[in-house]
Design a protein around this motif. Structure first.
Motif, short mmCIF file in Angstrom:
data_model
loop_
_atom_site.label_atom_id
_atom_site.label_comp_id
_atom_site.label_asym_id
_atom_site.label_seq_id
_atom_site.Cartn_x
_atom_site.Cartn_y
_atom_site.Cartn_z
N ASN A 11 0.85 -1.19 0.00
CA ASN A 11 0.00 0.00 0.00
C ASN A 11 0.89 1.24 0.00
O ASN A 11 1.30 1.74 1.04
N ILE A 12 1.18 1.71 -1.23
CA ILE A 12 2.16 2.79 -1.36
C ILE A 12 1.67 4.07 -0.71
O ILE A 12 2.42 4.77 -0.03
N GLY A 13 0.38 4.35 -0.90
CA GLY A 13 -0.17 5.59 -0.32
C GLY A 13 0.04 5.64 1.18
O GLY A 13 0.47 6.65 1.73
N ARG A 14 -0.23 4.50 1.83
CA ARG A 14 -0.10 4.48 3.28
C ARG A 14 1.36 4.65 3.71
O ARG A 14 1.65 5.44 4.61
N TRP A 15 2.26 3.91 3.03
CA TRP A 15 3.69 4.07 3.36
C TRP A 15 4.12 5.52 3.20
O TRP A 15 4.84 6.08 4.02
N LEU A 16 3.63 6.16 2.13
CA LEU A 16 4.01 7.53 1.84
C LEU A 16 3.54 8.46 2.95
O LEU A 16 4.32 9.28 3.47
N ILE A 17 2.27 8.28 3.36
CA ILE A 17 1.72 9.20 4.37
C ILE A 17 2.44 9.05 5.70
O ILE A 17 2.81 10.04 6.33
N TRP A 18 2.69 7.77 6.09
CA TRP A 18 3.36 7.60 7.39
C TRP A 18 4.79 8.08 7.34
O TRP A 18 5.29 8.64 8.32
N SER A 19 5.48 7.92 6.21
CA SER A 19 6.84 8.44 6.12
C SER A 19 6.83 9.95 6.18
O SER A 19 7.67 10.57 6.85
N LEU A 20 5.86 10.56 5.50
CA LEU A 20 5.77 12.02 5.54
C LEU A 20 5.52 12.50 6.96
O LEU A 20 6.09 13.50 7.41
N PHE A 21 4.65 11.77 7.68
CA PHE A 21 4.35 12.13 9.07
C PHE A 21 5.63 12.07 9.91
O PHE A 21 5.94 13.00 10.67
N ALA A 22 6.40 10.98 9.73
CA ALA A 22 7.63 10.84 10.49
C ALA A 22 8.61 11.96 10.13
O ALA A 22 9.23 12.57 11.01
N LEU A 23 8.73 12.24 8.83
CA LEU A 23 9.64 13.30 8.40
C LEU A 23 9.21 14.65 8.98
O LEU A 23 10.05 15.44 9.43
N ALA A 24 7.89 14.90 8.99
CA ALA A 24 7.40 16.16 9.54
C ALA A 24 7.77 16.27 11.01
O ALA A 24 8.23 17.33 11.48
N LEU A 25 7.63 15.16 11.75
CA LEU A 25 7.98 15.18 13.17
C LEU A 25 9.47 15.45 13.35
O LEU A 25 9.88 16.20 14.24
N VAL A 26 10.30 14.85 12.48
CA VAL A 26 11.75 15.00 12.64
C VAL A 26 12.19 16.40 12.25
O VAL A 26 13.00 17.03 12.94
N PHE A 27 11.66 16.92 11.14
CA PHE A 27 12.21 18.16 10.61
C PHE A 27 11.50 19.42 11.10
O PHE A 27 12.01 20.52 10.89
N ALA A 28 10.34 19.27 11.76
CA ALA A 28 9.62 20.47 12.21
C ALA A 28 10.48 21.40 13.05
O ALA A 28 10.51 22.61 12.80
N PRO A 29 11.22 20.88 14.06
CA PRO A 29 12.01 21.83 14.86
C PRO A 29 13.20 22.41 14.10
O PRO A 29 13.78 23.39 14.57
N LEU A 30 13.57 21.83 12.95
CA LEU A 30 14.66 22.42 12.17
C LEU A 30 14.14 23.58 11.33
O LEU A 30 14.88 24.49 10.98
N VAL A 31 12.84 23.53 11.03
CA VAL A 31 12.25 24.63 10.25
C VAL A 31 11.83 25.76 11.19
O VAL A 31 12.16 26.91 10.96
N PHE A 32 11.10 25.38 12.24
CA PHE A 32 10.69 26.39 13.23
C PHE A 32 11.64 26.29 14.40
O PHE A 32 11.48 25.45 15.27
N THR A 33 12.64 27.16 14.43
CA THR A 33 13.72 26.95 15.39
C THR A 33 13.58 27.76 16.67
O THR A 33 14.32 27.53 17.61
N SER A 34 12.64 28.71 16.71
CA SER A 34 12.60 29.57 17.90
C SER A 34 12.14 28.78 19.12
O SER A 34 11.56 27.70 19.00
N GLY A 35 12.42 29.35 20.29
CA GLY A 35 12.05 28.66 21.53
C GLY A 35 10.56 28.45 21.63
O GLY A 35 10.10 27.38 22.02
#
Lengths: 430, 344
Positions: A11-35
């Protein structure tokens, strides 16, 4: 004996969505860096778990609970007591597992209190959860040894030996802990919807009599779902205890329960991802919106009223409806209507909000006189001009909105009709 | 003895106030199947509107006007909001009243401010209705109005005299509640419109085909229920305190009353509200704790146990949670409530 071989496609769609979710969690503090944004992201993670666990009850089980904060809050309390025990050396647990302590506590209390609560369903359930919530809140002020009275209970999360340099001192390290818990919890709760228990829970919501006929005990199903929800609620509470390092009695209060209900619903209880949107909105509202205006609870209440009336599926259902329109390639003609609607609504809201702000200024401000700064304009609540102007702007906005709405609802109806026909046509073809 | 009587009367009057609130809630619930979560908000609106109208036209007209205004507001809410979500089912109906409770609290703070307003009962109701005088020699006697100071202070120091006044507002509260109970009961069971209302609940189609406008009946029932809450608000607000948090203080207790009494049962709500009123009032008056009780019975407690706040906790401290404990007990032992008929 199986007569055929199954082939399960990836199920490619599902793999894609969950990977995007994980990436968003990992990279969110790198994009929004303020305290501030790190704090907000941490709170969003906590709120996402809480709202999703609430939605096990509301969306999947049809149980309208008014006391969900009891389980997040008691999870927080147990977690912070455990943290203090770790600090004093009497409990050999790594800090990473503290949220699990909260989860087990939430689960335990859900097993204890849920036995009474889930005896009834429907509106009685709502009233009983409200009563239990009040009971726990009143108890929290009565037993200061456990609940810390008015001041609450403090703790220090930097205890034990640092592991690979991680001691959870800096907020960013706590954020990543929260993110990890959020990802695992969201995945686990999604998996729960696919289990037999999750499926029969939906059946109990939709048709309890029939579930009884096929041999299930509806009360037991509700009870098990309640315990599951309590576990995830407790995890969210445990993370909150780690994040804030203080727990006060308001975490079990009725206002907190009400907020979970409100935002889970606003996000959309009918879709799995709805409460995630609701949780993000909740943190934004509590931190940003409340800074912006004193009247935010009034706006929130009004938004809620109109959402219940016109979009009972929440934000998630609005998104999904437009995705459906887009899938049939009919979104483009709606753009103009959407722009017109948004513009008119903004005009009307600006006028209405100006009036509300002026009333608030007159009623609640400690300073006599002065002007209200509103969207770059200075309004004087004592002059007739500002009142008349605001009312004029608001009424114009409402009038134009009504015109645009009529046009839009006609267009929308046509498109829905087209989609229905198209679906029938495709069914006939296949 | 006089303590017992006065506490009992206080408890009964509080219970009757709770009944005024829960009767409106029960009425709406049993007629329309809608659990009005904003019922306590209408109670608060009643108190504030009563306060404003009593300053304009005096207290006595306000007792009639304010509930009417609240009832009109309730009927308008039913017509414009509640009716629209009726097709989505019970949960959105409950949610919309929940949203309303948020809006009402904010609007009340906008219009009347965040502090308590001074809503005084009229002169007639300000003093005590009667005073119980317990004279150690002459025994118990009842005096209408306030007792003169000479009577309460015995000249002889050896004679113990206790005067317990009973506030007139509380007496008025009991009177209004009883009149209301009687008229609602008569209206529902003896009048034509009561017949239509009861029929509209069970057989809406049949009633509609007989030519009655069922949506309008529902609107009137909702308006009547909220008007009862408004009446309770005028009485409760002038007796106790009129402030923005007054909805929250009674809000959850009336749900307890309705569940304990049995959902949809008016007589059950009556019984449960009296029970809760009396239990809570008596609990506040007693200062016993497990520790003091153990000391009286003669069980020695260690100092560590005596220091525990659970052991030190007095009955008066526990009073706020008693209604909820009652709720839990009822649910375990009699899930359909005291006088309820339906399960689930």
């Amino acid at each position: 004996m199986k007569q055929y071989y199954e082939f399960k496609p990836l199920n490619i769609g599902r793999w894609l969505i969950w990977s995007l979710f994980a990436l968003a969690l990992v990279f969110a503090p790198l994009v929004f860096t303020s305290g501030l944004s790190i704090t907000m992201l941490s709170q969003m993670g906590i709120a996402i778990i809480a709202c999703l666990s609430y939605n096990i009850l509301l969306g999947q089980g049809g149980m309208l609970s008014f006391g969900h904060a009891v389980y997040t809050g008691l999870g927080s309390y147990l977690a912070i007591h455990a943290l203090n025990q770790v600090a004093s050396g009497s409990l050999p647990l790594p800090v990473v597992t503290i949220p699990l302590v909260g989860g087990l506590a939430g689960m335990g209390f859900a097993a204890l209190l849920g036995y009474v609560t889930t005896k009834k369903s429907g509106t009685t359930f709502a009233m009983i959860t409200l009563g239990i919530g009040e009971l726990v809140f009143a108890m929290s002020l009565m037993v200061p040894e456990f609940f810390g009275g008015e001041g609450g209970i403090n703790a220090n999360r930097v205890v034990g030996k640092p592991f690979l340099g991680i001691n959870f001192g800096p907020p960013i390290q706590v954020y990543y802990l929260i993110a990890a818990y959020t990802f695992v919890s969201v995945a686990a709760m999604f998996a729960f919807t696919r289990t037999p228990l999750g499926r029969i829970l939906n059946a109990v919501r939709d048709n309890p009599e029939r579930v009884e006929f096929i041999g299930y005990d509806t009360q037991k199903v509700r009870y098990l779902a309640f315990i599951t929800a309590g576990f995830f609620a407790g995890i969210s509470g445990g993370l909150a205890a780690l994040n804030f390092e203080i727990v006060t009695a308001e975490v079990v209060g009725a206002a907190r329960s009400g907020a979970y209900l409100l935002f889970t619903f606003l996000g959309g209880a009918t879709f799995f991802f709805g409460p995630i949107i609701g949780a993000i909105l909740m943190v934004l509202a509590f931190i940003l919106f409340s800074e912006f205006t004193a009247a935010w609870l009034l706006y929130l209440g009004l938004i809620f009223l109109f959402m219940v009336m016109y979009a009972p599926g929440g934000v998630a259902s609005l998104i999904m409806m437009n995705l459906r329109v887009a899938a049939f390639g009919r979104l483009r003609p709606l753009w103009v209507s959407y722009l017109a609607l948004a513009f008119c609504a903004l005009v009307a809201m600006a006028g209405g909000a100006a009036i509300v702000e002026m009333v608030y200024h007159l009623q609640l401000s400690s300073l006599p006189g002065g002007t209200v700064k509103f969207m770059g304009a200075a309004l004087d609540p004592r002059s007739v001009d500002s009142w008349f102007g605001s009312a004029f702007v608001m009424l114009t906005g409402i009038g134009l909105f009504e015109l645009a709405r009529r046009q839009f609802s006609r267009q929308w109806g046509e498109i829905q009709e087209y989609i229905e026909k198209e679906i029938k046509r495709r069914e006939a073809l296949s | 003895m006089e303590f017992l009587i006065i506490s009992l009367l206080n408890g009964l009057s509080y219970g009757l106030l709770l009944f005024m609130l829960s009767s409106g809630l029960t009425l709406i619930f049993s007629m329309m199947g809608v659990l009005n979560f904003a019922h306590a908000s209408f109670y608060m609106l009643g108190a504030y509107i009563g306060y404003s109208t009593s300053r304009l036209i005096g207290f006595w007209p306000a007792v009639f006007i304010a509930p009417l205004l609240v009832g009109v507001l309730g009927a308008l809410f039913e017509r414009t909001f509640l009716r629209k979500v009726h097709k989505y089912g019970h949960v959105p109906e409950l949610l919309i009243t929940f949203g309303l409770s948020y809006v009402v609290v904010e609007v009340v703070q906008l219009v009347w401010g965040r502090l308590a307003v001074e809503f005084r009962p009229p002169e007639l109701l300000q003093g005590p209705a009667f005073t119980l005088v317990n004279h150690a020699v002459n025994g118990l006697s009842v005096l209408w109005g306030a007792a003169p100071a000479s009577l309460c202070n015995a000249a002889d120091a050896a004679v113990r005299v206790v005067c317990s006044p009973f506030p007139a507002t509380r007496g008025f509260m009991m009177l209004i509640a009883l009149v209301m109970l009687l008229s609602v009961w008569l209206l529902l069971t003896r009048s034509r419109i009561g017949l239509v209302i009861q029929a509209a609940l069970t057989h809406p189609e049949a009633v509609e085909s007989l030519g009655h406008n069922v949506p309008r009946v529902f609107m009137l029932v909702f308006g009547a229920g909220t008007a009862l809450a408004g009446l309770a608000g005028v009485i409760g607000g002038s007796t106790f305190l009129t402030e923005p948090s007054m909805a929250a203080t009674v809000g959850s207790v009336i749900f307890v009353v309705v569940v304990v009494g049995g959902l949809g049962s008016l007589s059950g709500a009556f019984l449960a509200s009296l029970l809760i009123g009396v239990v809570q009032t008596f609990a506040v008056a007693f200062d016993y704790s497990i520790g003091s009780l153990a000391a009286q019975v003669g069980i020695p407690l260690g100092s560590a146990v005596q220091g525990n706040s659970l052991v030190k906790m007095t009955l008066s401290q526990v009073a706020p949670i008693l209604p909820y404990l009652l709720l839990v007990l009822i649910l375990i032992f009699r899930p359909k409530g005291l006088l309820g008929t339906r399960e689930g």
